[in-house]
Scaffold this active site. Structure first.
Site, mmCIF file in Angstrom:
data_model
loop_
_atom_site.group_PDB
_atom_site.id
_atom_site.type_symbol
_atom_site.label_atom_id
_atom_site.label_comp_id
_atom_site.label_asym_id
_atom_site.label_seq_id
_atom_site.Cartn_x
_atom_site.Cartn_y
_atom_site.Cartn_z
ATOM 1 C CE LYS A 103 48.889 38.714 39.284
ATOM 2 N NZ LYS A 103 47.989 38.315 40.108
ATOM 3 C CE LYS A 135 45.120 35.654 42.845
ATOM 4 N NZ LYS A 135 45.203 35.087 41.587
#
Length: 457
Positions: A91, A362
């Site tokens: 990520k 997130k």
């Protein structure tokens, strides 16, 4: 305990090259799982943490702060792929602002702090087998990043997924890599000792570690916090923040009634019929940021005395062997949370920090906030909030949940400085500047506009 199941799992780990500490820790939690341990923490066994120390009240002199930061290593958890956002690599390789990724901004924060504090500030990433190569390839553009004698990463351990009914290691010939999982970020302690990195850090004169998630850009190097932690003499400290209605799902610290010890309770450790207690931000007013401070010398002592098994509470995580296929066999992943180590160290503490220390990503909702004008990006890689209160962002998951869909539709981030909330309830494309004010809704044009809120113009 299923002796055959454990033996098969251990043999599988040895064949894959797992080290002894990783196998010992896995065996410990296998024994707990097979004996029926759930790791649940009922509400009547704990008391809320309501009056922690506040960083705003801490007075640390400059000399103490500089001495502490000079002996601090920064560790970033970098094992996640961001699969919930449709990513298939680390990520932290995702661009955040101006084409700069999380990795770029983390390196900028480290470089700026090294210059400001005249400190070595080693930076280490705990990678998983899925994120390691891409991360190391990307970091080659920063040849001055490594500190002599230390690596820039260490590898998180992997363990077999277990069939839910027999606790045998699962077999999935369609994709054997899916037979493995990480043991949760509580593995950071096992991975540090098993890789030899803990000894290397101590040999290099490091005494303190600041550990945080790689997608939390708020957790940059902080000499005041380092100085406070050093002066406290504590073996371990957790950073916490006051909870809001948006933080009801995050883990929180509490005081165990039986011995007065601080402990961490996550969602998976809460009985299903007690979730109303867990999500009550007034009953449990502080949430756990997953920013930790560890005394490395005391960590090594604890690991030596316990044979590498710290004994963190088990998280019994039920999944499917293929996360993308809900019909695939159910498996159990034996996990731990690194924040749960607070109950392993007598004298462990916590400190309430400003919300600026917590800027996680997130979902694409949070990514949009970081890309908008409610944050300014500094030359030091830090994102500074420009408004008193961040607006609530709620993007329609049908069109914006996955990163490719999000980036195709949000070419220009809207201005949100004057917004209280920004709700996109349909399929909209933002390809030119838009200023959002008040409580704005971009409705699904196939449905009636929502009543009681301002419809965006």
């Amino acid at each position: 305990m299923s002796e055959s199941g454990l033996a098969a799992a251990v043999a599988k780990m040895r064949a894959a090259g797992a080290n002894d500490p990783a196998i010992d820790v896995f065996s410990h939690y296998y024994g707990e799982a097979s004996s029926g341990a759930t790791g649940l923490i009922p509400e009547d066994t704990i008391a809320p943490l309501t009056d922690p120390p506040q960083l705003s009240a801490v007075d640390v002199d400059e000399r103490t702060a500089r001495e502490a930061i000079a002996r601090t290593v920064i560790i970033k958890l970098n094992g996640g792929l961001g699969t919930s956002m449709g990513l298939d690599r680390a990520k932290t390789l995702l661009p955040v602002r101006e084409g700069l990724t999380f990795l770029d901004l983390i390196v900028r924060q480290i470089t700026a702090a090294r210059e400001a504090y005249e400190a070595p500030l080693p930076l280490l990433f705990m990678n998983s087998f899925r994120t390691r190569q891409d991360t190391l390839d990307y970091l080659e553009r920063y040849p001055d990043l490594p500190v002599a004698g230390l690596p820039v990463d260490f590898l998180q351990n992997a363990e077999p997924k277990l069939t839910a009914d027999t606790l045998d290691p699962v077999e999935w010939p369609a994709d054997p890599t899916l037979e493995w999982c990480p043991p949760g970020h509580g593995d950071v302690y096992t991975a540090l000792v098993g890789s030899g990195v803990l000894d290397a850090l101590l040999a290099a004169g490091m005494k303190y570690a600041s550990i945080a998630n790689g997608d939390n850009l708020g957790a940059g190097p902080d000499a005041q916090l380092a100085g406070w932690f050093a002066a406290s003499g504590a073996p371990y400290a957790a950073e916490i923040c006051p909870r809001t209605v948006n933080d009801r799902k995050g883990g929180h610290l509490a005081i165990r009634k039986s011995d007065g010890q601080l402990i961490l309770r996550d969602t998976a450790q809460t009985p299903s019929d007690e979730m109303d207690y867990f999500t009550d931000e007034h009953r449990h007013p502080y949430f756990h940021t997953n920013n930790l401070w560890i005394d490395l010398e005391q960590l090594k002592s604890a690991l030596q005395s316990r044979g590498a098994v710290l004994g963190l509470p088990l998280i019994h995580n039920v999944k499917t062997v293929d996360p993308a296929d809900s019909t695939s066999p159910k498996v159990i992943q034996l996990e731990t949370a690194m924040g749960a180590a607070i109950e392993v160290f007598p004298g462990a503490t916590a400190i309430a920090v400003p919300r600026a220390r917590f800027q996680p990503v997130k979902t694409t909702n949070e990514l949009l906030l970081l890309r908008s004008d409610v944050f300014d990006l500094g030359e030091d890689g830090r994102l500074t909030q420009t408004v008193d209160e961040l607006p609530r962002v709620d993007l329609d998951g049908r069109y914006y949940k996955l990163i490719d869909d999000f980036q195709n539709r949000v070419e220009v981030a809207p201005s949100l400085r004057a917004a209280r909330s920004f709700v996109v309830a349909g399929d909209w494309t933002f390809d030119r500047p838009v200023a959002v004010e008040g409580e704005a809704v971009f409705p699904d044009l196939g449905r009636p506009a929502l009543a009681g809120v301002d419809e965006a113009r």
